[in-house]
Design an enzyme around this catalytic site. Structure first.
Site, PDB file in Angstrom:
ATOM      1  N   CYS A   7       0.865  -1.190   0.000  1.00  0.00           N
ATOM      2  CA  CYS A   7       0.000   0.000   0.000  1.00  0.00           C
ATOM      3  C   CYS A   7       0.897   1.234   0.000  1.00  0.00           C
ATOM      4  O   CYS A   7       2.084   1.139  -0.325  1.00  0.00           O
ATOM      5  CB  CYS A   7      -0.976  -0.013   1.179  1.00  0.00           C
ATOM      6  SG  CYS A   7      -0.214   0.061   2.806  1.00  0.00           S
ATOM      7  N   ASN A  10       2.305   1.459   4.271  1.00  0.00           N
ATOM      8  CA  ASN A  10       2.635   0.199   4.965  1.00  0.00           C
ATOM      9  C   ASN A  10       2.386   0.287   6.473  1.00  0.00           C
ATOM     10  O   ASN A  10       3.096  -0.306   7.271  1.00  0.00           O
ATOM     11  CB  ASN A  10       4.081  -0.242   4.695  1.00  0.00           C
ATOM     12  CG  ASN A  10       4.394  -1.670   5.167  1.00  0.00           C
ATOM     13  OD1 ASN A  10       5.515  -1.964   5.575  1.00  0.00           O
ATOM     14  ND2 ASN A  10       3.426  -2.555   5.139  1.00  0.00           N
ATOM     15  N   CYS A  12      -1.356   0.938   7.445  1.00  0.00           N
ATOM     16  CA  CYS A  12      -2.806   0.675   7.619  1.00  0.00           C
ATOM     17  C   CYS A  12      -3.264  -0.565   6.870  1.00  0.00           C
ATOM     18  O   CYS A  12      -3.648  -1.559   7.479  1.00  0.00           O
ATOM     19  CB  CYS A  12      -3.628   1.882   7.160  1.00  0.00           C
ATOM     20  SG  CYS A  12      -3.317   3.378   8.107  1.00  0.00           S
ATOM     21  N   ARG A  13      -3.267  -0.535   5.532  1.00  0.00           N
ATOM     22  CA  ARG A  13      -3.871  -1.611   4.754  1.00  0.00           C
ATOM     23  C   ARG A  13      -2.972  -2.824   4.558  1.00  0.00           C
ATOM     24  O   ARG A  13      -3.393  -3.972   4.815  1.00  0.00           O
ATOM     25  CB  ARG A  13      -4.315  -1.084   3.378  1.00  0.00           C
ATOM     26  CG  ARG A  13      -5.463  -0.119   3.439  1.00  0.00           C
ATOM     27  CD  ARG A  13      -5.637   0.626   2.139  1.00  0.00           C
ATOM     28  NE  ARG A  13      -4.515   1.528   1.870  1.00  0.00           N
ATOM     29  CZ  ARG A  13      -4.364   2.248   0.770  1.00  0.00           C
ATOM     30  NH1 ARG A  13      -5.251   2.171  -0.191  1.00  0.00           N
ATOM     31  NH2 ARG A  13      -3.326   3.049   0.649  1.00  0.00           N
ATOM     32  N   SER A  14      -1.747  -2.623   4.059  1.00  0.00           N
ATOM     33  CA  SER A  14      -0.930  -3.805   3.735  1.00  0.00           C
ATOM     34  C   SER A  14      -0.498  -4.608   4.972  1.00  0.00           C
ATOM     35  O   SER A  14      -0.351  -5.828   4.861  1.00  0.00           O
ATOM     36  CB  SER A  14       0.273  -3.443   2.847  1.00  0.00           C
ATOM     37  OG  SER A  14       1.097  -2.484   3.441  1.00  0.00           O
ATOM     38  N   ASP A 117      -8.144   3.903   1.181  1.00  0.00           N
ATOM     39  CA  ASP A 117      -7.205   4.276   2.238  1.00  0.00           C
ATOM     40  C   ASP A 117      -7.985   4.754   3.462  1.00  0.00           C
ATOM     41  O   ASP A 117      -8.713   5.745   3.385  1.00  0.00           O
ATOM     42  CB  ASP A 117      -6.318   5.403   1.698  1.00  0.00           C
ATOM     43  CG  ASP A 117      -5.215   5.767   2.664  1.00  0.00           C
ATOM     44  OD1 ASP A 117      -5.233   5.285   3.815  1.00  0.00           O
ATOM     45  OD2 ASP A 117      -4.325   6.533   2.259  1.00  0.00           O
TER      46      ASP A 117
HETATM   47  P1  4NP Z   1      -1.758   2.888   4.128  1.00  0.00           P
HETATM   48  O1  4NP Z   1      -2.377   4.244   4.706  1.00  0.00           O
HETATM   49  O2  4NP Z   1      -1.261   3.199   2.741  1.00  0.00           O
HETATM   50  O3  4NP Z   1      -2.939   1.970   4.097  1.00  0.00           O
HETATM   51  O4  4NP Z   1      -0.690   2.453   5.085  1.00  0.00           O
HETATM   52  C1  4NP Z   1      -1.620   5.427   4.791  1.00  0.00           C
HETATM   53  C2  4NP Z   1      -0.769   5.623   5.844  1.00  0.00           C
HETATM   54  C3  4NP Z   1      -0.031   6.791   5.946  1.00  0.00           C
HETATM   55  C4  4NP Z   1      -0.151   7.743   4.965  1.00  0.00           C
HETATM   56  C5  4NP Z   1      -0.993   7.545   3.887  1.00  0.00           C
HETATM   57  C6  4NP Z   1      -1.719   6.380   3.801  1.00  0.00           C
HETATM   58  N1  4NP Z   1       0.574   8.949   5.055  1.00  0.00           N
HETATM   59  O5  4NP Z   1       0.384   9.829   4.209  1.00  0.00           O
HETATM   60  O6  4NP Z   1       1.406   9.087   5.972  1.00  0.00           O
END
Ligand code: 4NP
Length: 146
Positions: A7, A10, A12-14, A117
């Site tokens: 994602c 790295n 939240c989702r992955s 997201d």
């Molecule tokens: P992820 O979510 O891609 O599912 O881990 C996010 C986590 C952090 C950020 C964006 C998306 N960020 O901009 O810091």
């Protein structure tokens, strides 16, 4: 079989996808190794977002031990399949693919849909868990039958 979940952050989702797929592999004695990475580098070295850790814990999938890392080009060689959460991840990963063999390893986790997201919306972590779990179960069926 080695599978990488990707994602943006790295956190939240992955990490959820890694935990869920590893759990499915373990419970079904598949012997698969699952890892995850982010296309971005902001959270490298950190654990998963607490909201992901909480929902995963509630569903019996521990992910608190995971450590964030960034996607790297050698992942195309190390992994048999690379599943990304959304079309931005898809574009970012494909932009690093050195050849067709690498390109062919990369797919959206949900086939044609995206895993949204949840970072800016606390209420989205439980539905995102469900989406990822559905996607992982379908992939297990697909890969086992082939
Ligand atoms: P992820 O979510 O891609 O599912 O881990 C996010 C986590 C952090 C950020 C964006 C998306 N960020 O901009 O810091």
């Amino acid at each position: 079989m080695k599978i990488l979940m990707v994602c943006l952050g790295n956190i939240c989702r992955s990490p959820l996808a890694e935990g869920i797929m590893q759990d499915l592999s373990d419970k079904n004695n598949l012997g698969w190794e699952i890892d995850s990475a982010g296309t971005g580098n902001w959270h490298v070295g950190q654990g998963p977002d607490r909201r992901s850790t909480r929902v995963a814990h509630e569903r019996g999938v521990p992910i608190g031990h995971q450590v964030c890392r960034q996607f790297r080009q050698s992942d195309f060689e190390e992994f048999d399949h690379i599943y990304v959460m959304d079309r931005n991840n898809l574009a970012d990963v494909l932009a690093m693919a050195p050849n067709k063999q690498a390109t062919d390893k990369v797919k959206l986790l949900l086939g044609s849909k995206e895993v949204p997201d949840p970072y800016y919306d606390d209420t989205q972590f439980a539905p995102v868990f469900d989406l990822i779990e559905d996607g992982c179960k379908k992939i297990v069926k697909e890969l086992r039958d082939n």
